[in-house]
Design a protein around this motif. Structure first.
Motif, PDB file in Angstrom:
ATOM      1  N   TYR B  15       0.885  -1.311   0.041  1.00 23.84           N
ATOM      2  CA  TYR B  15      -0.187  -0.121   0.291  1.00 23.84           C
ATOM      3  C   TYR B  15       0.766   1.444  -0.100  1.00 23.84           C
ATOM      4  CZ  TYR B  15      -3.271   3.488   1.238  1.00 23.84           C
ATOM      5  OH  TYR B  15      -4.020   4.925   1.089  1.00 23.84           O
ATOM      6  N   ASP B  16       0.884   1.969  -1.060  1.00 23.66           N
ATOM      7  CA  ASP B  16       1.541   3.276  -1.231  1.00 23.66           C
ATOM      8  C   ASP B  16       0.990   4.252  -0.758  1.00 23.66           C
ATOM      9  OD1 ASP B  16       2.740   5.731  -2.319  1.00 23.66           O
ATOM     10  OD2 ASP B  16       2.858   4.942  -4.375  1.00 23.66           O
ATOM     11  N   ASN B  19       0.725   7.804  -2.915  1.00 21.79           N
ATOM     12  CA  ASN B  19      -0.277   7.927  -4.143  1.00 21.79           C
ATOM     13  C   ASN B  19      -1.720   7.152  -3.920  1.00 21.79           C
ATOM     14  OD1 ASN B  19       1.843   9.379  -5.856  1.00 21.79           O
ATOM     15  ND2 ASN B  19       2.922   7.379  -5.226  1.00 21.79           N
ATOM     16  N   LYS B  21      -2.169   3.620  -3.694  1.00 22.53           N
ATOM     17  CA  LYS B  21      -2.282   2.619  -4.621  1.00 22.53           C
ATOM     18  C   LYS B  21      -1.912   1.427  -4.086  1.00 22.53           C
ATOM     19  CE  LYS B  21      -0.700   5.199  -8.736  1.00 22.53           C
ATOM     20  NZ  LYS B  21       0.444   5.401  -9.744  1.00 22.53           N
ATOM     21  N   THR B  24      -1.819  -5.636  -6.264  1.00 19.04           N
ATOM     22  CA  THR B  24      -2.908  -6.563  -6.642  1.00 19.04           C
ATOM     23  C   THR B  24      -2.777  -7.957  -5.741  1.00 19.04           C
ATOM     24  OG1 THR B  24      -2.547  -6.128  -8.990  1.00 19.04           O
ATOM     25  CG2 THR B  24      -3.504  -8.308  -8.479  1.00 19.04           C
ATOM     26  N   THR B 378      -8.608  -9.109 -10.851  1.00 21.47           N
ATOM     27  CA  THR B 378      -7.231  -9.155 -10.230  1.00 21.47           C
ATOM     28  C   THR B 378      -6.345 -10.487 -10.773  1.00 21.47           C
ATOM     29  OG1 THR B 378      -7.945 -10.109  -8.094  1.00 21.47           O
ATOM     30  CG2 THR B 378      -7.216  -7.577  -8.395  1.00 21.47           C
ATOM     31  N   LEU B 384      -0.334  -3.837 -12.293  1.00 22.24           N
ATOM     32  CA  LEU B 384      -1.281  -2.790 -12.326  1.00 22.24           C
ATOM     33  C   LEU B 384      -1.533  -2.669 -10.705  1.00 22.24           C
ATOM     34  CD1 LEU B 384      -3.332  -3.539 -15.273  1.00 22.24           C
ATOM     35  CD2 LEU B 384      -1.391  -1.988 -15.073  1.00 22.24           C
ATOM     36  N   LYS B 385      -1.917  -1.522 -10.332  1.00 23.81           N
ATOM     37  CA  LYS B 385      -2.151  -1.028  -8.990  1.00 23.81           C
ATOM     38  C   LYS B 385      -3.764  -0.724  -8.875  1.00 23.81           C
ATOM     39  CE  LYS B 385       1.972  -1.143  -7.754  1.00 23.81           C
ATOM     40  NZ  LYS B 385       2.477  -2.065  -7.137  1.00 23.81           N
ATOM     41  N   ILE B 386      -4.389  -0.968  -7.678  1.00 22.49           N
ATOM     42  CA  ILE B 386      -5.756  -0.639  -7.581  1.00 22.49           C
ATOM     43  C   ILE B 386      -5.659   0.747  -7.043  1.00 22.49           C
ATOM     44  CG2 ILE B 386      -7.677  -1.052  -6.067  1.00 22.49           C
ATOM     45  CD1 ILE B 386      -5.779  -4.093  -6.465  1.00 22.49           C
ATOM     46  N   LEU B 387      -6.529   1.456  -7.394  1.00 14.98           N
ATOM     47  CA  LEU B 387      -6.432   3.105  -7.102  1.00 14.98           C
ATOM     48  C   LEU B 387      -7.430   3.489  -6.017  1.00 14.98           C
ATOM     49  CD1 LEU B 387      -6.322   4.555 -10.862  1.00 14.98           C
ATOM     50  CD2 LEU B 387      -4.448   3.722  -9.405  1.00 14.98           C
ATOM     51  N   ASN B 389      -7.327   6.606  -4.805  1.00 13.45           N
ATOM     52  CA  ASN B 389      -6.790   8.106  -4.557  1.00 13.45           C
ATOM     53  C   ASN B 389      -7.979   8.979  -5.258  1.00 13.45           C
ATOM     54  OD1 ASN B 389      -7.128   7.593  -7.490  1.00 13.45           O
ATOM     55  ND2 ASN B 389      -5.275   8.591  -7.932  1.00 13.45           N
ATOM     56  N   ARG B 413      -8.668   4.771   2.496  1.00 15.54           N
ATOM     57  CA  ARG B 413      -7.387   5.187   2.672  1.00 15.54           C
ATOM     58  C   ARG B 413      -7.162   5.088   3.974  1.00 15.54           C
ATOM     59  NH1 ARG B 413      -8.455   8.651  -1.668  1.00 15.54           N
ATOM     60  NH2 ARG B 413      -9.041  10.538  -0.314  1.00 15.54           N
TER      61      ARG B 413
END
Lengths: 163, 430
Positions: B15-16, B19, B21, B24, B378, B384-387, B389, B413
């Motif tokens: 978990y970024d 950003n 993100k 997967t 997924t 790819l990332k899950i957004l 944001n 978040r």
């Protein structure tokens, strides 16, 4: 007491034909035709657990005429992602027993097995189905249909079709 | 990820925060799932039951804390206990009745008997255990149990902070507001829908404060509402609501701010859709003030609140998630009524619940479909990332944490922030 004007075998044949017709309509998802099988005051109920005070308990569905029509409208309009497309179903109705005949009202119970397929995954559902049918000039109409799924009070999946 | 080497350096990749993100693997990795069960579900407060589900002395209910099957029970003094449903002898479950009333639990295998507090009371033919067999060391595995507003939580972690501290002041305040849908009566669970969905538990965790999906996924539900009610649900267009991080992974989605506190609506006229109901309740002899309060309660409050990690308050019901495996999650939707309230009011609540919720509702099956579609999606594009944001553009500080647009992914978040904190804290215990 059984209606003496029809032999019990003839009545069973007539009832069976009606139940099979309904099962075929449901598998074909010809829902407008299904609505035509009902009396306006009819109730379509999928209860949970063993309770029978359906009005005062939580059910999977408790449909009067208005809810039944809204449910079918939701299926037909194509905005419900779970029913556009819905799972395909193949069902059998069997072990049909006529419990009682009281004037024009016939109480019937049957076993229903439904196999659904969606995303290439098949699931099996079994239900005891209880009907109260009314004999009319246009044939039978449904006054009450109660479909009790096995494990109805336990963990299920979501359904995009009818039992 | 390997099973035996927790890679905490990889938490940033999972978990970024900056950003927003999500990797997967968060929905797909069985080893990560196992770590979550240990570091989250074995460490924090987990909702197990509502007090109305086991109201009397000796009444109990089966539940889960993460993967552990538990029994929640009231002893003869009314004290609530929670223990793992497992005999200390050879592990058989001591109870397979989902809900009921008893004076003790007895293992069906060799007859070990336990009191309502989980203590070992009787062992048949004890001689073969010798004189030093200590019953007090062989009670059922107990969890710590605390309640707030009738909601019972349990934890394996005896060092966990008190429940109300974990919930925090804002969650506690909103829980009290939520319970006003008792309409002057105690809130009572009057049934529950249960359905299992092939999805990771966090797909559900994201959903209860996700307003963005509502007009899309639930369009077919909206189409069955009358104009006034449809307008009530058009919160995306009105731009009045908000989503707020309430701390410790909890969040609120205020969809209808006018219905934050039902008491403040007491001067409003009765909604046309409930005029018939008001008339029925009047006939039963209730005062006009009570009629109003009850009818308001039937409509329910105007917000969803998500508690980390497994329960949420959604307008007029509780939604409980139980992780089963990395890609399977059980969901319960508990319908709420007024304990001792007018029968017609509770019937109306039941019919409203059936309208949206459960395996045949006009809403839940569509939720279940899109949740499963996430899990299916997924399978591809692992890189790819899950957004999550959405809405970061204009978030402002709220009481406890950031507050954003009603359709902001602020709640997700909040949950993922807590997820990361707990997974990281776990590292220190190894």
């Amino acid at each position: 007491m059984f209606d003496t004007s029809t032999s019990s075998t003839d009545l069973l044949t007539e009832v069976t034909a009606f139940l099979w017709k309904e099962a075929d309509i449901l598998d074909r998802k010809a829902y407008d035709a299904w609505l035509e099988l009902w009396l306006t005051e009819g109730l379509y109920i999928l209860p949970m657990g063993d309770g029978e005070d359906y009005e005062n308990q939580l059910n999977l569905c408790y449909d009067d005429d208005k809810m039944r029509r809204m449910r079918i409208d939701r299926f037909n309009r194509g905005f419900s992602i779970s029913s556009a497309p819905a799972a395909d179903t193949v069902r059998t109705v069997s072990r049909i027993v006529i419990d009682s005949v009281d004037g024009e009202a016939i109480k019937v119970r049957a076993a229903q097995h439904v196999i659904e397929d969606k995303f290439g995954r098949q699931r099996i559902w079994a239900a005891d189905v209880f009907f109260t049918l009314k004999k009319t000039e246009d044939g039978f109409l449904i006054e009450r249909k109660i479909a009790k799924l096995l494990n109805s009070g336990g963990m299920l999946n979501s359904f995009s079709y009818l039992f | 990820m390997s099973l035996d080497t927790p890679k905490f350096s990889e938490l940033d990749a999972m978990y970024d925060v900056e950003n927003a993100k999500v990797a997967t693997e968060m929905y797909e990795d069985p080893a990560l799932f196992k770590e979550e069960m240990d570091k989250i579900f074995k460490k924090t407060w987990v909702f197990v039951a509502h007090e109305s589900e086991f109201p009397d002395k000796g009444s109990f209910k089966l539940s889960h804390v993460g993967l552990d099957p538990v029994i929640v029970v009231r002893d003869r003094k009314g004290t609530i206990h929670c223990m793992v449903n497992r005999c200390r002898h050879r592990a058989a479950t001591v109870c397979e009745v989902k809900k009921g009333k008893t004076s003790s639990f007895q293992c069906p295998y060799h007859g070990w008997g336990y009191g309502l507090d989980g203590s070992l009371r009787a062992v048949p033919y004890p001689e073969q255990y010798g004189d030093d067999f200590d019953k007090s060391q062989h009670g059922m595995l107990k969890l710590r149990t605390e309640s707030f507003e009738g909601m019972v939580f349990a934890t394996f972690n005896y060092d966990a902070e008190p429940l109300v501290d974990f919930l925090g002041p804002e969650v506690c305040r909103y829980m009290t507001l939520f319970m006003k849908q008792g309409g002057g009566f105690p809130v009572k669970v009057i049934g529950e829908h249960q359905f299992s969905v092939p999805m990771n538990w966090k797909v559900q965790l994201e959903n209860t404060t996700d307003a963005y999906h509502f007009p899309i996924v639930h369009k077919s539900f909206m189409q069955t509402l009358d104009e006034k009610t449809e307008d009530l649900f058009a919160f995306m267009d009105k731009n009045e609501g908000w989503v707020e991080d309430l701390g410790n992974g909890h969040s609120i989605m205020m969809m209808m701010p006018s219905r934050e506190d039902l008491d403040e609506r007491m001067d409003d006229p009765i909604e046309p859709r409930f005029e018939w109901l008001a008339e029925e309740i009047r006939k039963e002899g209730y005062s006009e003030e009570q009629v109003k309060r009850i009818v308001l309660a039937v409509g329910g409050p105007g917000f969803n609140m998500n508690l980390f990690p497994n329960v949420s308050f959604s307008l007029s019901f509780f939604r409980v998630l139980t992780p089963v495996s990395v890609d399977q999650t059980d969901i319960r939707h508990m319908a709420l009524g007024m304990d001792g309230g007018p029968q017609i009011a509770n019937q109306t609540r039941l019919r409203l619940h059936e309208h949206f919720q459960g395996p045949m509702g006009f809403g839940s099956p569509d939720d279940a479909e899109v949740w499963e579609r996430v899990q299916r999606g997924t399978q591809g594009g692992e890189e790819l990332k899950i957004l999550v944001n959405r809405g970061m553009v204009d978030e402002e500080p709220g009481v406890m944490g950031p507050r954003g647009h009603v359709s902001a992914e602020t709640g997700m978040r909040a949950a993922y922030g807590m997820w990361k904190r707990m997974m990281d804290e776990g590292a220190n215990d190894v």
